[in-house]
Motif scaffolding. Sequence first.
Motif, PDB file in Angstrom:
ATOM      1  N   LEU A  67       0.826  -1.208   0.000  1.00 51.64           N
ATOM      2  CA  LEU A  67       0.000   0.000   0.000  1.00 51.64           C
ATOM      3  C   LEU A  67       0.857   1.255   0.000  1.00 51.64           C
ATOM      4  O   LEU A  67       0.622   2.193  -0.775  1.00 51.64           O
ATOM      5  CB  LEU A  67      -0.925   0.001   1.215  1.00 51.64           C
ATOM      6  CG  LEU A  67      -1.764   1.276   1.415  1.00 51.64           C
ATOM      7  CD1 LEU A  67      -2.675   1.523   0.216  1.00 51.64           C
ATOM      8  CD2 LEU A  67      -2.565   1.193   2.705  1.00 51.64           C
ATOM      9  N   LEU A  68       1.854   1.304   0.863  1.00 52.70           N
ATOM     10  CA  LEU A  68       2.698   2.497   0.944  1.00 52.70           C
ATOM     11  C   LEU A  68       3.493   2.700  -0.342  1.00 52.70           C
ATOM     12  O   LEU A  68       3.697   3.839  -0.775  1.00 52.70           O
ATOM     13  CB  LEU A  68       3.621   2.391   2.154  1.00 52.70           C
ATOM     14  CG  LEU A  68       2.904   2.553   3.493  1.00 52.70           C
ATOM     15  CD1 LEU A  68       3.804   2.140   4.649  1.00 52.70           C
ATOM     16  CD2 LEU A  68       2.426   3.982   3.688  1.00 52.70           C
ATOM     17  N   ILE A 136      -6.374  -2.900  -2.548  1.00 53.90           N
ATOM     18  CA  ILE A 136      -5.594  -3.973  -1.924  1.00 53.90           C
ATOM     19  C   ILE A 136      -6.385  -4.414  -0.694  1.00 53.90           C
ATOM     20  O   ILE A 136      -6.482  -3.676   0.290  1.00 53.90           O
ATOM     21  CB  ILE A 136      -4.189  -3.486  -1.526  1.00 53.90           C
ATOM     22  CG1 ILE A 136      -3.498  -2.792  -2.709  1.00 53.90           C
ATOM     23  CG2 ILE A 136      -3.346  -4.653  -1.024  1.00 53.90           C
ATOM     24  CD1 ILE A 136      -2.217  -2.079  -2.322  1.00 53.90           C
ATOM     25  N   GLU A 137      -6.935  -5.585  -0.733  1.00 51.80           N
ATOM     26  CA  GLU A 137      -7.891  -5.976   0.290  1.00 51.80           C
ATOM     27  C   GLU A 137      -7.202  -6.320   1.617  1.00 51.80           C
ATOM     28  O   GLU A 137      -6.226  -7.058   1.663  1.00 51.80           O
ATOM     29  CB  GLU A 137      -8.721  -7.176  -0.170  1.00 51.80           C
ATOM     30  CG  GLU A 137      -9.641  -6.891  -1.347  1.00 51.80           C
ATOM     31  CD  GLU A 137     -10.773  -5.926  -1.007  1.00 51.80           C
ATOM     32  OE1 GLU A 137     -11.039  -5.719   0.196  1.00 51.80           O
ATOM     33  OE2 GLU A 137     -11.398  -5.391  -1.951  1.00 51.80           O
ATOM     34  N   ARG A 138      -7.711  -5.738   2.673  1.00 49.70           N
ATOM     35  CA  ARG A 138      -7.361  -6.125   4.043  1.00 49.70           C
ATOM     36  C   ARG A 138      -8.528  -5.733   4.943  1.00 49.70           C
ATOM     37  O   ARG A 138      -8.894  -4.565   5.029  1.00 49.70           O
ATOM     38  CB  ARG A 138      -6.092  -5.446   4.539  1.00 49.70           C
ATOM     39  CG  ARG A 138      -5.782  -5.810   6.004  1.00 49.70           C
ATOM     40  CD  ARG A 138      -4.594  -5.074   6.580  1.00 49.70           C
ATOM     41  NE  ARG A 138      -4.325  -5.511   7.951  1.00 49.70           N
ATOM     42  CZ  ARG A 138      -4.663  -4.823   9.057  1.00 49.70           C
ATOM     43  NH1 ARG A 138      -5.273  -3.650   8.958  1.00 49.70           N
ATOM     44  NH2 ARG A 138      -4.403  -5.300  10.249  1.00 49.70           N
ATOM     45  N   HIS A 189      -6.673   4.987   5.382  1.00 55.03           N
ATOM     46  CA  HIS A 189      -5.652   5.170   6.408  1.00 55.03           C
ATOM     47  C   HIS A 189      -6.198   4.661   7.738  1.00 55.03           C
ATOM     48  O   HIS A 189      -5.523   3.957   8.487  1.00 55.03           O
ATOM     49  CB  HIS A 189      -5.259   6.638   6.517  1.00 55.03           C
ATOM     50  CG  HIS A 189      -4.154   6.905   7.487  1.00 55.03           C
ATOM     51  ND1 HIS A 189      -4.346   6.867   8.865  1.00 55.03           N
ATOM     52  CD2 HIS A 189      -2.848   7.207   7.308  1.00 55.03           C
ATOM     53  CE1 HIS A 189      -3.200   7.136   9.477  1.00 55.03           C
ATOM     54  NE2 HIS A 189      -2.277   7.343   8.552  1.00 55.03           N
ATOM     55  N   ALA A 190      -7.424   5.067   8.068  1.00 54.22           N
ATOM     56  CA  ALA A 190      -8.182   4.584   9.228  1.00 54.22           C
ATOM     57  C   ALA A 190      -7.643   5.069  10.570  1.00 54.22           C
ATOM     58  O   ALA A 190      -8.098   4.578  11.618  1.00 54.22           O
ATOM     59  CB  ALA A 190      -8.288   3.057   9.224  1.00 54.22           C
ATOM     60  N   CYS A 214      -6.582  -0.314   5.942  1.00 55.05           N
ATOM     61  CA  CYS A 214      -7.401  -1.462   5.562  1.00 55.05           C
ATOM     62  C   CYS A 214      -8.153  -1.096   4.293  1.00 55.05           C
ATOM     63  O   CYS A 214      -7.957  -0.022   3.713  1.00 55.05           O
ATOM     64  CB  CYS A 214      -8.381  -1.811   6.680  1.00 55.05           C
ATOM     65  SG  CYS A 214      -9.467  -0.428   7.149  1.00 55.05           S
ATOM     66  N   SER A 215      -9.008  -1.967   3.848  1.00 56.06           N
ATOM     67  CA  SER A 215      -9.940  -1.649   2.774  1.00 56.06           C
ATOM     68  C   SER A 215     -11.314  -1.453   3.397  1.00 56.06           C
ATOM     69  O   SER A 215     -11.651  -2.101   4.386  1.00 56.06           O
ATOM     70  CB  SER A 215      -9.972  -2.775   1.738  1.00 56.06           C
ATOM     71  OG  SER A 215     -10.187  -4.032   2.360  1.00 56.06           O
TER      72      SER A 215
END
Length: 316
Positions: A67-68, A136-138, A189-190, A214-215
């Motif tokens: 992700l980063l 990007i799933e998480r 970002h959450a 996360c997603s």
Amino acid sequence: MSVFTPLERHELEVFLAPYGLGRLRDFQGISAGTENSNFFVSLEGGEYVLTLVERGPVADMPFFVELLERLHQADLPVPYAVLTQNGEALRELAGKPALLQPRLAGKHIAQPNAHHCEEVGKLLAHIHLATRDDIIERRSDRGLDWMLSEGPLQALELPEAQLPLLRACLDEISEYKERVFALPRANLHADLFRDNAMFDGNHLTGVIDFYNACSGPMLYDLAITVNDWCSQADESLDGPRTRALLGAYAALRPFTAAEAAIWPTMLRIACLRFWLSRLIAARNFAGQDVLIHDPEEFRRRLEQRQHVELSLPFAL
């Protein structure tokens, strides 16, 4: 100090050698963390931040690296994994997953104004736009299902007077859960609080600490951000700051009708998430030399969000 895993100079020197960044000049623990161990590392080749990941499964670490790197390639001011001379990004130190990242310039803003909020709104929109077409799933480990299961457990320890507020929010999550999951999604970002953004004057120089990323619904990320950047001393929302952040975001990523309709609920859900996680941290780390944020701050915010008058700038 919130360094859960102390390091000795010699073991750090061994860890840093494969990067080829020169001699270790100095290092020090960062006291602001609440979940991971972070260190400022000064090398001949520059200034860096070393993170030892203390919470969460090791299997999630490639997600953060990917992700980063995605956001870095989109020219967004985020940290990213520095590679060793052999091309390794994710490594191990003191038995923990470890990442070395460039240290971003700037400092945190304790008292943001409308311009700071506008800058944050723009960057959050850019993060979402950079990921929404190829997510990007998480799954978040602090998501709605976690709140629904953790809330009743925390209720056992709360004063009786606080229980109606908690139960009302849990009932609201149960009622709106499917509508929340149906909202437009991206990578989040959450945890975009003031202490995770860096400014040089009025210029936003970076966003850090993506370890809750996360997603999920983009609106949830926005609610988390607004609750921190736009709250006043009494925890109500400040009009000029809220409108500046929402307007800057919407200029890049307009809101849908479904998002506008559920906005007050999302603000309350975002408050509950941090009320619960702070209650857990306060109990787990009581009496330890660890930075603990006040759970009461988000309980008061949740009370204030029972009546939300500032709507989304829908259909600009």
